[in-house]
Design a protein around this motif. Structure first.
Motif, PDB file in Angstrom:
ATOM      1  N   GLU A 194       0.833  -1.194   0.000  1.00 34.08           N
ATOM      2  CA  GLU A 194       0.000   0.000   0.000  1.00 34.08           C
ATOM      3  C   GLU A 194       0.868   1.245   0.000  1.00 34.08           C
ATOM      4  O   GLU A 194       1.959   1.252   0.576  1.00 34.08           O
ATOM      5  CB  GLU A 194      -0.911   0.035   1.232  1.00 34.08           C
ATOM      6  N   ASP A 195       0.383   2.290  -0.646  1.00 34.64           N
ATOM      7  CA  ASP A 195       1.069   3.582  -0.663  1.00 34.64           C
ATOM      8  C   ASP A 195       0.395   4.520   0.328  1.00 34.64           C
ATOM      9  O   ASP A 195      -0.835   4.617   0.376  1.00 34.64           O
ATOM     10  CB  ASP A 195       1.030   4.216  -2.056  1.00 34.64           C
ATOM     11  N   PHE A 196       1.206   5.220   1.103  1.00 32.56           N
ATOM     12  CA  PHE A 196       0.681   6.198   2.057  1.00 32.56           C
ATOM     13  C   PHE A 196       1.301   7.563   1.737  1.00 32.56           C
ATOM     14  O   PHE A 196       2.475   7.663   1.376  1.00 32.56           O
ATOM     15  CB  PHE A 196       1.022   5.804   3.497  1.00 32.56           C
ATOM     16  N   ARG A 197       0.493   8.582   1.896  1.00 28.80           N
ATOM     17  CA  ARG A 197       0.946   9.944   1.616  1.00 28.80           C
ATOM     18  C   ARG A 197       0.871  10.783   2.893  1.00 28.80           C
ATOM     19  O   ARG A 197      -0.190  10.898   3.501  1.00 28.80           O
ATOM     20  CB  ARG A 197       0.086  10.587   0.529  1.00 28.80           C
ATOM     21  N   LEU A 198       2.003  11.355   3.285  1.00 28.68           N
ATOM     22  CA  LEU A 198       2.057  12.210   4.462  1.00 28.68           C
ATOM     23  C   LEU A 198       1.551  13.602   4.081  1.00 28.68           C
ATOM     24  O   LEU A 198       2.113  14.259   3.206  1.00 28.68           O
ATOM     25  CB  LEU A 198       3.489  12.296   5.002  1.00 28.68           C
ATOM     26  N   LYS A 199       0.500  14.056   4.738  1.00 29.93           N
ATOM     27  CA  LYS A 199      -0.134  15.316   4.359  1.00 29.93           C
ATOM     28  C   LYS A 199       0.165  16.435   5.348  1.00 29.93           C
ATOM     29  O   LYS A 199      -0.503  17.463   5.376  1.00 29.93           O
ATOM     30  CB  LYS A 199      -1.651  15.118   4.233  1.00 29.93           C
ATOM     31  N   THR A 200       1.174  16.259   6.170  1.00 25.65           N
ATOM     32  CA  THR A 200       1.604  17.313   7.090  1.00 25.65           C
ATOM     33  C   THR A 200       3.086  17.593   6.866  1.00 25.65           C
ATOM     34  O   THR A 200       3.814  16.758   6.324  1.00 25.65           O
ATOM     35  CB  THR A 200       1.388  16.902   8.562  1.00 25.65           C
ATOM     36  N   VAL A 201       3.516  18.784   7.283  1.00 23.51           N
ATOM     37  CA  VAL A 201       4.928  19.159   7.138  1.00 23.51           C
ATOM     38  C   VAL A 201       5.727  18.575   8.293  1.00 23.51           C
ATOM     39  O   VAL A 201       5.413  18.807   9.459  1.00 23.51           O
ATOM     40  CB  VAL A 201       5.081  20.690   7.113  1.00 23.51           C
ATOM     41  N   THR A 202       6.735  17.798   7.975  1.00 24.00           N
ATOM     42  CA  THR A 202       7.599  17.203   8.989  1.00 24.00           C
ATOM     43  C   THR A 202       8.777  18.133   9.250  1.00 24.00           C
ATOM     44  O   THR A 202       9.607  18.365   8.365  1.00 24.00           O
ATOM     45  CB  THR A 202       8.117  15.831   8.525  1.00 24.00           C
ATOM     46  N   PHE A 203       8.849  18.684  10.441  1.00 23.78           N
ATOM     47  CA  PHE A 203       9.937  19.603  10.764  1.00 23.78           C
ATOM     48  C   PHE A 203      11.195  18.817  11.138  1.00 23.78           C
ATOM     49  O   PHE A 203      11.124  17.729  11.683  1.00 23.78           O
ATOM     50  CB  PHE A 203       9.527  20.528  11.906  1.00 23.78           C
TER      51      PHE A 203
END
Length: 241
Positions: free
Chosen positions: A4-13
């Motif tokens: 499965e592909d997952f997309r991170l939708k937040t900015v990782t500092f």
């Protein structure tokens, strides 16, 4: 189990791309809100540095309008403004205490200062100042230590350039002499560095007014000058009313 592909939708500092993503998000937000909040668009595009907003106005009402638009534009995106400050009590009045930098801001001298991009701003006096921890003269010093000491003084506006250019010229000299990073500098260079550094805390006496006496209804002139030598070059611009 299928892949499965997952997309991170937040900015990782903490990653290299974080500053770009944060600024790019604000720029997109400015474009999205331009029809409803035109004042917010200009501020988000031109008066924002990472997560700091430095803005103002020439009268109380225009400043309040701009502050309201920026607050409303950021709220739906999950960016509530915090640690807000101003140099007039009427601007702070509609702001909730929890969103203020200090509830005693503009009431006491020691509670009315904040740091912006490494520069101290006192709202009561409306002036910029610098602070630097003093260091005693040393019997030895390396090029790495000098560069570290110079880098601690963040001066994005360049107001301290006439002072800091001496340290940069010394670093240039060390490079030309072939001094290694952790090698003790020569006695002549050490004497120059100690003379410069023991006087550096005197920059705390410098006070620069924020307002340059400019108002939109009066014409102004800009006069620029530049000069150069074998060691450095400089330029300055004067605002004349």
């Amino acid at each position: 189990m299928p892949i499965e592909d997952f997309r991170l939708k937040t900015v990782t500092f903490g990653v290299n791309c974080a500053p770009y993503l944060a600024i790019r998000t604000l720029h997109q937000l400015a474009e999205d809100c331009q029809s409803e909040y035109p004042l917010a668009k200009s501020i988000l595009l031109h008066e924002t540095y990472i997560d700091d907003i430095l803005s103002g106005g020439h009268d109380i009402q225009s400043t309040l309008n701009a502050m309201t638009q920026v607050t409303e534009a950021l709220k739906p995106a999950g960016f509530p403004l915090r640690k807000m400050s101003a140099n007039h009590p009427e601007i702070l009045e509609p702001i909730h205490d929890s969103d203020l930098l200090d509830v005693d801001f503009l009431k006491f001298q020691d509670a009315s200062s904040t740091k912006t991009l490494g520069i101290q701003w006192n709202a009561l006096t409306d002036t910029f100042t610098y602070a630097y921890d003093p260091l005693l003269a040393a019997h030895s010093c390396t090029k790495r230590q000098i560069l570290s000491a110079v880098a601690k003084l963040f001066d994005p506006a360049g107001w301290l350039t006439p002072i800091m250019i001496l340290a940069k010229m010394l670093l240039q000299q060390l490079w030309m002499e072939g001094t290694d990073w952790d090698e003790n500098i020569k006695p002549g260079a050490l004497q120059k560095w100690n003379a410069f550094y023991v006087n550096l805390p005197k920059i705390e006496n410098i006070k620069i007014p924020r307002w340059v006496q400019y108002t939109p209804d009066k014409p102004i002139q800009l006069h620029g000058f530049s000069d150069a030598s074998e060691k450095a070059f400089c330029a300055c611009v004067y605002l004349s009313r």
